[in-house]
Write an enzyme that holds these catalytic residues in place. Structure first.
Site, PDB file in Angstrom:
ATOM      1  N   ASN A 271     -40.937 -19.426 -83.018  1.00 47.97           N
ATOM      2  CA  ASN A 271     -40.377 -18.873 -81.781  1.00 47.97           C
ATOM      3  C   ASN A 271     -39.050 -19.591 -81.489  1.00 47.97           C
ATOM      4  OD1 ASN A 271     -39.785 -18.681 -78.956  1.00 47.97           O
ATOM      5  ND2 ASN A 271     -41.849 -17.872 -78.617  1.00 47.97           N
TER       6      ASN A 271
ATOM      7  N   GLY B 263     -37.027 -19.397 -79.038  1.00 49.42           N
ATOM      8  CA  GLY B 263     -36.897 -19.891 -77.662  1.00 49.42           C
ATOM      9  C   GLY B 263     -37.531 -21.271 -77.517  1.00 49.42           C
TER      10      GLY B 263
ATOM     11  N   ASP C  49     -48.873 -24.451 -78.394  1.00 45.86           N
ATOM     12  CA  ASP C  49     -49.511 -23.179 -78.085  1.00 45.86           C
ATOM     13  C   ASP C  49     -49.474 -23.030 -76.568  1.00 45.86           C
ATOM     14  OD1 ASP C  49     -50.779 -20.904 -79.572  1.00 45.86           O
ATOM     15  OD2 ASP C  49     -52.210 -21.168 -77.939  1.00 45.86           O
TER      16      ASP C  49
ATOM     17  N   PHE D   7     -36.938 -17.107 -72.398  1.00 45.72           N
ATOM     18  CA  PHE D   7     -37.518 -16.151 -73.351  1.00 45.72           C
ATOM     19  C   PHE D   7     -38.861 -15.682 -72.794  1.00 45.72           C
ATOM     20  CE2 PHE D   7     -40.930 -18.762 -75.152  1.00 45.72           C
ATOM     21  CZ  PHE D   7     -40.517 -20.034 -74.809  1.00 45.72           C
TER      22      PHE D   7
ATOM     23  N   TYR E  26     -41.883 -14.373 -70.998  1.00 45.50           N
ATOM     24  CA  TYR E  26     -42.153 -13.874 -69.646  1.00 45.50           C
ATOM     25  C   TYR E  26     -41.261 -14.519 -68.583  1.00 45.50           C
ATOM     26  CZ  TYR E  26     -46.414 -12.102 -71.909  1.00 45.50           C
ATOM     27  OH  TYR E  26     -47.301 -11.460 -72.743  1.00 45.50           O
TER      28      TYR E  26
ATOM     29  N   LYS F 190     -35.107 -25.713 -66.122  1.00 42.99           N
ATOM     30  CA  LYS F 190     -36.369 -25.262 -66.728  1.00 42.99           C
ATOM     31  C   LYS F 190     -36.974 -26.416 -67.524  1.00 42.99           C
ATOM     32  CE  LYS F 190     -38.853 -22.248 -69.828  1.00 42.99           C
ATOM     33  NZ  LYS F 190     -38.931 -21.245 -70.876  1.00 42.99           N
TER      34      LYS F 190
ATOM     35  N   ARG G  31     -43.953 -26.799 -70.731  1.00 48.24           N
ATOM     36  CA  ARG G  31     -43.615 -27.474 -71.996  1.00 48.24           C
ATOM     37  C   ARG G  31     -43.020 -28.857 -71.707  1.00 48.24           C
ATOM     38  NH1 ARG G  31     -41.524 -23.370 -73.642  1.00 48.24           N
ATOM     39  NH2 ARG G  31     -43.456 -22.726 -74.641  1.00 48.24           N
TER      40      ARG G  31
HETATM   41  P1  ITT Z   1     -45.403 -19.930 -82.446  1.00 51.15           P
HETATM   42  O1  ITT Z   1     -46.904 -19.699 -82.505  1.00 51.15           O
HETATM   43  O2  ITT Z   1     -44.730 -19.750 -83.770  1.00 51.15           O
HETATM   44  O3  ITT Z   1     -45.066 -21.239 -81.795  1.00 51.15           O
HETATM   45  P2  ITT Z   1     -45.478 -17.765 -80.493  1.00 51.15           P
HETATM   46  O4  ITT Z   1     -44.421 -17.049 -79.710  1.00 51.15           O
HETATM   47  O5  ITT Z   1     -46.466 -16.903 -81.263  1.00 51.15           O
HETATM   48  O6  ITT Z   1     -44.754 -18.791 -81.493  1.00 51.15           O
HETATM   49  P3  ITT Z   1     -47.677 -18.712 -78.858  1.00 51.15           P
HETATM   50  O7  ITT Z   1     -48.700 -18.184 -79.779  1.00 51.15           O
HETATM   51  O8  ITT Z   1     -47.883 -20.092 -78.282  1.00 51.15           O
HETATM   52  O9  ITT Z   1     -46.221 -18.742 -79.522  1.00 51.15           O
HETATM   53  O10 ITT Z   1     -47.503 -17.661 -77.684  1.00 51.15           O
HETATM   54  C1  ITT Z   1     -46.924 -18.046 -76.485  1.00 51.15           C
HETATM   55  C2  ITT Z   1     -46.383 -16.835 -75.766  1.00 51.15           C
HETATM   56  O11 ITT Z   1     -46.428 -17.152 -74.351  1.00 51.15           O
HETATM   57  C3  ITT Z   1     -44.923 -16.614 -76.128  1.00 51.15           C
HETATM   58  O12 ITT Z   1     -44.787 -15.661 -77.111  1.00 51.15           O
HETATM   59  C4  ITT Z   1     -44.326 -16.187 -74.798  1.00 51.15           C
HETATM   60  O13 ITT Z   1     -44.451 -14.810 -74.663  1.00 51.15           O
HETATM   61  C5  ITT Z   1     -45.203 -16.883 -73.758  1.00 51.15           C
HETATM   62  N1  ITT Z   1     -44.544 -18.145 -73.358  1.00 51.15           N
HETATM   63  C6  ITT Z   1     -44.843 -19.414 -73.735  1.00 51.15           C
HETATM   64  N2  ITT Z   1     -43.985 -20.292 -73.199  1.00 51.15           N
HETATM   65  C7  ITT Z   1     -43.112 -19.570 -72.478  1.00 51.15           C
HETATM   66  C8  ITT Z   1     -41.997 -19.902 -71.709  1.00 51.15           C
HETATM   67  O14 ITT Z   1     -41.562 -21.147 -71.602  1.00 51.15           O
HETATM   68  N3  ITT Z   1     -41.343 -18.911 -71.119  1.00 51.15           N
HETATM   69  C9  ITT Z   1     -41.745 -17.617 -71.223  1.00 51.15           C
HETATM   70  N4  ITT Z   1     -42.776 -17.215 -71.951  1.00 51.15           N
HETATM   71  C10 ITT Z   1     -43.477 -18.188 -72.567  1.00 51.15           C
END
Ligand code: ITT
Length: 199
Positions: free
Chosen positions: A9, A11, A67, A151, A153, A174, A180
């Site tokens: 990800n 972001g 996660d 990124f 939500y 942020k 995080r």
């Molecule tokens: P990795 O597993 O490769 O790290 P991922 O996007 O699949 O990437 P997750 O399984 O942890 O990551 O899913 C987390 C989701 O929650 C992510 O895709 C976002 O949509 C949301 N999310 C997590 N942190 C966020 C943030 O700081 N701001 C906005 N949305 C967030």
């Protein structure tokens, strides 16, 4: 020794670069772009552990996995651990935001739209040493997306103390108050105790 940021990800990666500076980081997007880990866990902690262990094993480096997800009270905590997979697999961040707004249509009052972001971080070394930490950030789901930064939500996540969505906040802000950032503040001392070679 560098730390591998075990995420695909972009972001999250951008935030880790700011949050962990000046630590030397290697991106999984560059080092192991093909490695995907099935997130079969039922909790953030289980999924972060699965990702950190798999990336450490393949790269031979200490791997830091995140996660995270968004829990909306009116939806019984959904999308939660399934946040990245909310709705149909073809949806992008904008599509998932639209779906969430639709699901919250019966709950227009701000006090019924309470939510929180959660994050679990796990750092894992190829020899099995590991540490982990959690963080959360409370907010309210806005009526429509606002803001360009961040990124996922973020455009829907209204932060009451700042009267702005996460996507409107300057990235430095942020990175002070997010789920995080909070998890990382707890993890930071553990990281250097568990892996002195990172110092
Ligand atoms: P990795 O597993 O490769 O790290 P991922 O996007 O699949 O990437 P997750 O399984 O942890 O990551 O899913 C987390 C989701 O929650 C992510 O895709 C976002 O949509 C949301 N999310 C997590 N942190 C966020 C943030 O700081 N701001 C906005 N949305 C967030």
């Amino acid at each position: 020794m560098p730390l591998l940021v075990a995420t695909h990800n972009a972001g999250k990666l951008r935030e880790f670069r700011q949050l962990l500076a000046p630590l030397e980081l290697v991106s999984a997007l560059e080092l192991v772009p093909g490695l995907t880990v099935e997130e079969t866990g039922e909790t953030y902690s289980e999924n972060a552990l699965l990702k950190a262990r798999a990336f450490a094993r393949v790269s031979g480096l200490i791997a830091l996995a995140d996660d995270s997800g968004l829990e909306v009270d009116a939806l019984g905590g959904a999308p939660g651990v399934l946040s990245a997979r909310y709705g149909s697999p073809g949806l992008d961040d904008q599509g998932r935001c639209r779906l969430l707004l639709e699901a919250l249509r019966p709950f227009p009052e701000p006090e019924r739209r309470t939510a929180r972001f959660r994050c679990c971080l796990v750092a894992w070394a190829p020899d099995g040493r590991h540490c982990q930490a959690d963080g959360a950030c409370e907010g309210i789901i806005a009526q429509s997306p606002v803001g360009e930064d961040g990124f996922g939500y973020d455009p829907l996540f209204w932060v009451p103390e700042h009267r702005q969505t996460m996507a409107q906040l300057p990235p430095q802000l942020k990175n002070q108050l997010s789920h995080r950032a909070r998890a990382l503040r707890t993890l930071h001392p553990l990281l250097f105790q568990t892996f002195p070679e990172l110092a």
